[in-house]
Design a protein around this motif. Structure first.
Motif, mmCIF file in Angstrom:
data_model
loop_
_atom_site.group_PDB
_atom_site.id
_atom_site.type_symbol
_atom_site.label_atom_id
_atom_site.label_comp_id
_atom_site.label_asym_id
_atom_site.label_seq_id
_atom_site.Cartn_x
_atom_site.Cartn_y
_atom_site.Cartn_z
ATOM 1 N N LYS A 184 0.825 -1.205 0.000
ATOM 2 C CA LYS A 184 0.000 0.000 0.000
ATOM 3 C C LYS A 184 0.865 1.265 0.000
ATOM 4 O O LYS A 184 0.386 2.360 0.274
ATOM 5 C CB LYS A 184 -0.914 0.009 1.228
ATOM 6 N N GLU A 185 2.148 1.079 -0.289
ATOM 7 C CA GLU A 185 3.116 2.176 -0.334
ATOM 8 C C GLU A 185 3.214 2.898 1.004
ATOM 9 O O GLU A 185 3.418 4.107 1.070
ATOM 10 C CB GLU A 185 2.776 3.162 -1.460
ATOM 11 N N ILE A 186 3.023 2.151 2.084
ATOM 12 C CA ILE A 186 3.270 2.660 3.428
ATOM 13 C C ILE A 186 4.617 2.105 3.853
ATOM 14 O O ILE A 186 4.739 0.925 4.188
ATOM 15 C CB ILE A 186 2.165 2.229 4.413
ATOM 16 N N ASP A 187 5.653 2.906 3.789
ATOM 17 C CA ASP A 187 7.013 2.430 4.013
ATOM 18 C C ASP A 187 7.389 2.636 5.475
ATOM 19 O O ASP A 187 7.873 3.689 5.865
ATOM 20 C CB ASP A 187 7.995 3.158 3.097
ATOM 21 N N VAL A 188 7.126 1.635 6.284
ATOM 22 C CA VAL A 188 7.505 1.673 7.692
ATOM 23 C C VAL A 188 8.944 1.183 7.807
ATOM 24 O O VAL A 188 9.234 0.023 7.523
ATOM 25 C CB VAL A 188 6.573 0.785 8.538
ATOM 26 N N ASN A 189 9.827 2.060 8.191
ATOM 27 C CA ASN A 189 11.233 1.688 8.337
ATOM 28 C C ASN A 189 11.414 1.088 9.731
ATOM 29 O O ASN A 189 12.003 1.680 10.624
ATOM 30 C CB ASN A 189 12.106 2.931 8.143
ATOM 31 N N ARG A 239 11.838 3.574 12.595
ATOM 32 C CA ARG A 239 12.986 4.476 12.563
ATOM 33 C C ARG A 239 12.704 5.747 11.788
ATOM 34 O O ARG A 239 13.446 6.717 11.902
ATOM 35 C CB ARG A 239 14.190 3.748 11.956
ATOM 36 N N ALA A 240 11.636 5.753 10.998
ATOM 37 C CA ALA A 240 11.277 6.958 10.250
ATOM 38 C C ALA A 240 10.886 8.065 11.220
ATOM 39 O O ALA A 240 10.346 7.809 12.302
ATOM 40 C CB ALA A 240 10.127 6.670 9.291
ATOM 41 N N THR A 241 11.161 9.303 10.851
ATOM 42 C CA THR A 241 10.846 10.449 11.706
ATOM 43 C C THR A 241 9.834 11.382 11.063
ATOM 44 O O THR A 241 9.606 12.479 11.567
ATOM 45 C CB THR A 241 12.130 11.237 12.026
ATOM 46 N N ASN A 242 9.226 10.963 9.962
ATOM 47 C CA ASN A 242 8.263 11.813 9.272
ATOM 48 C C ASN A 242 6.962 11.914 10.064
ATOM 49 O O ASN A 242 6.650 11.039 10.874
ATOM 50 C CB ASN A 242 7.960 11.230 7.888
ATOM 51 N N PRO A 243 6.186 12.990 9.845
ATOM 52 C CA PRO A 243 4.873 13.072 10.492
ATOM 53 C C PRO A 243 4.032 11.850 10.125
ATOM 54 O O PRO A 243 4.011 11.417 8.977
ATOM 55 C CB PRO A 243 4.279 14.359 9.904
ATOM 56 N N GLY A 244 3.375 11.287 11.084
ATOM 57 C CA GLY A 244 2.577 10.097 10.822
ATOM 58 C C GLY A 244 3.312 8.802 11.040
ATOM 59 O O GLY A 244 2.724 7.716 10.903
ATOM 60 N N ALA A 245 4.597 8.860 11.405
ATOM 61 C CA ALA A 245 5.367 7.629 11.603
ATOM 62 C C ALA A 245 4.785 6.784 12.731
ATOM 63 O O ALA A 245 4.773 5.553 12.656
ATOM 64 C CB ALA A 245 6.834 7.959 11.894
ATOM 65 N N ASN A 246 4.278 7.432 13.771
ATOM 66 C CA ASN A 246 3.696 6.677 14.888
ATOM 67 C C ASN A 246 2.396 5.990 14.473
ATOM 68 O O ASN A 246 2.104 4.865 14.888
ATOM 69 C CB ASN A 246 3.441 7.604 16.074
ATOM 70 N N VAL A 247 1.605 6.674 13.642
ATOM 71 C CA VAL A 247 0.366 6.068 13.126
ATOM 72 C C VAL A 247 0.700 4.853 12.268
ATOM 73 O O VAL A 247 0.033 3.810 12.357
ATOM 74 C CB VAL A 247 -0.448 7.096 12.316
#
Length: 415
Positions: A185-190, A205-213
């Motif tokens: 779904k092109e949701i790249d959770v690092n 490890r991602a720090t973008n907005p929405g990373a916690n979601v």
């Protein structure tokens, strides 16, 4: 024996390594060798670096210096600063500092920098962030406002060693399967994970907005894959899970493996302590969320705040994106996630907030979560425990939040 270069570890990481010429790659490999020598098998920690006059300068201190500076205040003896605040400021910031700030930090620690000449221009030939990643592998970082999931296999310690191995492999497969689904779904959770013995800590490890979601969505799919596997299992090798999700701060670091820092990181901090204490009190199959409040930068200079209840509501509003994913042959029609509480009728609910006491008699506030996944032409997946079935959940106090009242300006908490 030739050790592997740390540069190779970033090839498959988020964003990967940029297109680098053989000359630049060779120069970076030499830089990594030099950092490895400074690190000295973990005897030293690289805290920061800068570049000036064609040189790279690195601040390295003995591994125990960080803790000593906090306990003794020796990091800044001539200034009335909080030692913990000073050290955490350095660990939480970018490893790359402006030259003046770098010299100031060196003075505070009473350390002389290590100087290296390189055959490339920082910011032109090589991006600052790439060098940051090389340095982080030999460093310690403080991460704030990051979500972490704790997945725990129920009664794991009671199983024979071979069964334990099979249970961890089953859980690992569920993690990887969920990750693959999100990628579709092109949701790249690092994501990263480290074992607790009975399960895993998992974080983004991602720090973008929405990373916690995105991490919460990963947790949903991990638990869903595990639930379906349990239905189909003919043995005890598929573990029954309990899960805890919390947002807080932690330190991230690499340990020594052979001659190198590990390719994966470890975490320790208040968020992992809270998760461990939460999971001790949870029931088999239960999903607990910690009581958190986050200030998140959604774009430069603009921040939003949200608490646990806000977070779940925000996540619920984005779940249509997961519709169409296939879990064990059943295509997702819709997902609903919520925090449990008393029904008010007409589809409205209160939210219960539970106070639990851990083995050290410390009180913590948690929420009980439910996730319902409906699939086409097959039975739904119900994750978590309903409020009415929490009779065995040991709590010291239960509060009830009325979200509707809060929205009208008359927010209240009723014992």
């Amino acid at each position: 024996m030739k050790r592997g270069s740390g540069l190779n570890n970033f090839a498959g990481a988020e964003g990967g390594t940029p297109s680098l010429s053989p000359k630049i790659r060779d120069a970076l490999a030499k830089l990594d060798d030099a950092l490895f020598a400074i690190w000295d098998l973990g005897d030293n920690v690289l805290l920061a670096w800068t570049h000036e006059d064609g040189e790279l300068r690195f601040l390295a201190v003995r591994h125990y210096t960080i803790a000593e500076s906090v306990h003794s205040g020796a990091a800044h003896p001539n200034q009335k600063k909080d030692a913990i605040g000073f050290v955490n400021e350095i660990l939480a910031g970018s490893k790359h500092l402006a030259p003046d700030r770098f010299r100031e930090v060196c003075r505070e620690f009473g350390a002389d920098p290590q100087t290296l000449r390189v055959d490339f221009r920082v910011g032109t030939d090589v991006d600052v962030e790439l060098i940051n990643e090389l340095v982080r592998r030999y460093s310690v970082s403080l991460v704030r406002g990051r979500a972490v999931v704790l997945l725990d296999a129920v009664e794991f310690s009671l199983q024979p060693p071979l069964d334990q191995m099979a249970m961890l492999n089953s859980l690992s497969f569920s993690v990887n399967s969920a990750y693959r689904q999100l990628l579709s779904k092109e949701i790249d959770v690092n994501f990263a994970r480290t074992t607790t013995g009975d399960g895993f800590y998992v974080w983004n490890r991602a720090t973008n907005p929405g990373a916690n979601v995105e991490l919460y969505k990963l947790m949903m799919l991990i638990l869903a894959d595990n639930a379906v596997a349990q239905r189909k299992a003919r043995s005890e090798w598929v573990p029954k899970l309990r899960a805890a999700f919390h947002v807080g701060e932690h330190y991230e670091f690499h340990q020594v493996e052979g001659l190198n820092p590990t390719t994966f990181s470890y975490i320790v901090g208040q968020v992992t302590v809270d998760l461990a204490r939460m999971i001790e009190k949870s029931l088999p199959g239960q999903i607990l969320l910690g009581d958190f409040e986050v200030r998140e930068e959604i774009r430069p200079g603009r921040f939003i705040r949200y608490d646990t209840v806000d977070f779940v509501e925000r996540t619920a509003a984005t779940l249509d994106h997961l519709n169409g994913l296939v879990i064990s042959g059943g295509r997702i029609e819709n997902i609903r996630c919520y925090l449990t509480g008393q029904s008010l009728g007409s589809g409205r609910y209160m939210v219960n907030r539970y106070h639990i006491r851990d083995k050290h008699d410390t009180s913590r506030v948690v929420y009980n979560a439910k996730i319902n996944i409906h699939r086409e032409n097959t039975e739904p997946i119900f994750l978590g425990i309903q409020r009415d079935d929490l009779w065995a959940f040991a709590t010291a106090k239960v509060e009830t939040l009325n979200r509707d009242a809060e929205q009208t300006g008359s927010y209240f908490i009723r014992p």
